[in-house]
Enzyme design. Sequence first.
Site, short mmCIF file in Angstrom:
data_model
loop_
_atom_site.label_atom_id
_atom_site.label_comp_id
_atom_site.label_asym_id
_atom_site.label_seq_id
_atom_site.Cartn_x
_atom_site.Cartn_y
_atom_site.Cartn_z
N GLY A 35 0.82 -1.30 0.04
CA GLY A 35 -0.02 -0.11 -0.14
C GLY A 35 1.00 1.21 -0.07
N GLY A 37 0.53 5.50 1.12
CA GLY A 37 -0.03 6.53 1.77
C GLY A 37 0.53 7.83 1.71
N GLY A 38 0.22 8.81 2.47
CA GLY A 38 0.72 10.24 2.69
C GLY A 38 2.18 10.25 3.13
CG PHE A 39 3.10 10.27 6.61
CD1 PHE A 39 3.80 11.71 6.89
CD2 PHE A 39 1.92 10.38 6.98
CE1 PHE A 39 3.14 12.68 7.60
CE2 PHE A 39 1.18 11.39 7.37
CZ PHE A 39 1.81 12.73 7.76
N GLY A 40 4.38 7.54 2.93
CA GLY A 40 5.39 6.50 2.18
C GLY A 40 4.72 5.40 1.80
CB SER A 41 5.79 2.70 -0.48
OG SER A 41 5.31 3.99 -1.32
CE LYS A 57 4.90 4.84 7.13
NZ LYS A 57 4.06 5.44 8.28
CG ASP A 161 -4.13 10.13 10.71
OD1 ASP A 161 -5.44 10.42 10.78
OD2 ASP A 161 -3.67 9.67 9.59
#
Length: 310
Positions: A35, A37-41, A57, A161
Amino acid sequence: MLEKRAAEFHLEGEVIGKDVKEPFCSQYHCGSLLGRGGFGSVFSGQRLSDGLQVAIKQISSDRVQQWARLPGKVSPVPMEIALLQRLSEVGGHEGVISMLDWFEVEGWGFLLVMERPPHYQDLFDFITEREALPEQLALRFFRQIVEALQFMHAHGVVHRDIKDENIVVDMRTLDVKIIDFGSGAPLKETPYNEFEGTRVYSPPEWVLSQSYEAVSLTVWSLGVLLFDMVCGDIPFERDQEIIRATPIFNRRVSKECQSLIHWCLSYRPEERPTLEEILSHPWMKGGEVEDEEEGGDLQEKHSSLPTQSL
């Protein structure tokens, strides 16, 4: 393309930020993309020494919002690493995902090696498949989440979050874990003036004045999450709805559960409960005996359903 990129990632790069002689690629194999997201893969992975399945991550240095310095380190690291390491050093918690290792790899930024328990599905998908959760199951999840947050706060970490996408469910045991500390910060008593969390889970004070305190933000997010679990969707989509702070229940929800949600979603931050008060609320206390007696039935009912692993 993604798998090729992951393979190159596995083969190239030198560890420059970790007190480990062996490079990342001699300790771990990096597999396919899970996956982004906003902060990495996040990639699947395997520890070569024993075959342990892990999640890896990857965080590009130019996307890091907050940095921290670890004792004995010259170069700063992403705040996420510092927070996860702090929780690990005090023994961790069954309701919080564990970081097993981390590396800085030239050309790739930072790599966080995370535990990857089998048979997990994120709570967003879990709810989506069922449309809404029975209150007894929602209570089981909610209690675990609040207790995990108590542990984090006790050790100086605020997540910032909390949402269904950042909770994963073990489909065999119905235990949950909080993941993704990319928006986290050291806990402090004074207000925060920055926020990298999810807008629809943010409280009125942030929408109106770009300021909030750690506990009141967390409790507001918990109110949104609990509504999401028992109603099948979040209560607010637009800023004006957040500011009105009046959730509309579109499903049959007990008065006790509605009471707790309304309390968590109080417009004034000072009127929201603490985490301890949440755990002492009648809805939470009333489900303890029933939860223990029927937990096995719940596990049997849900464990056979399709899963999506981390």
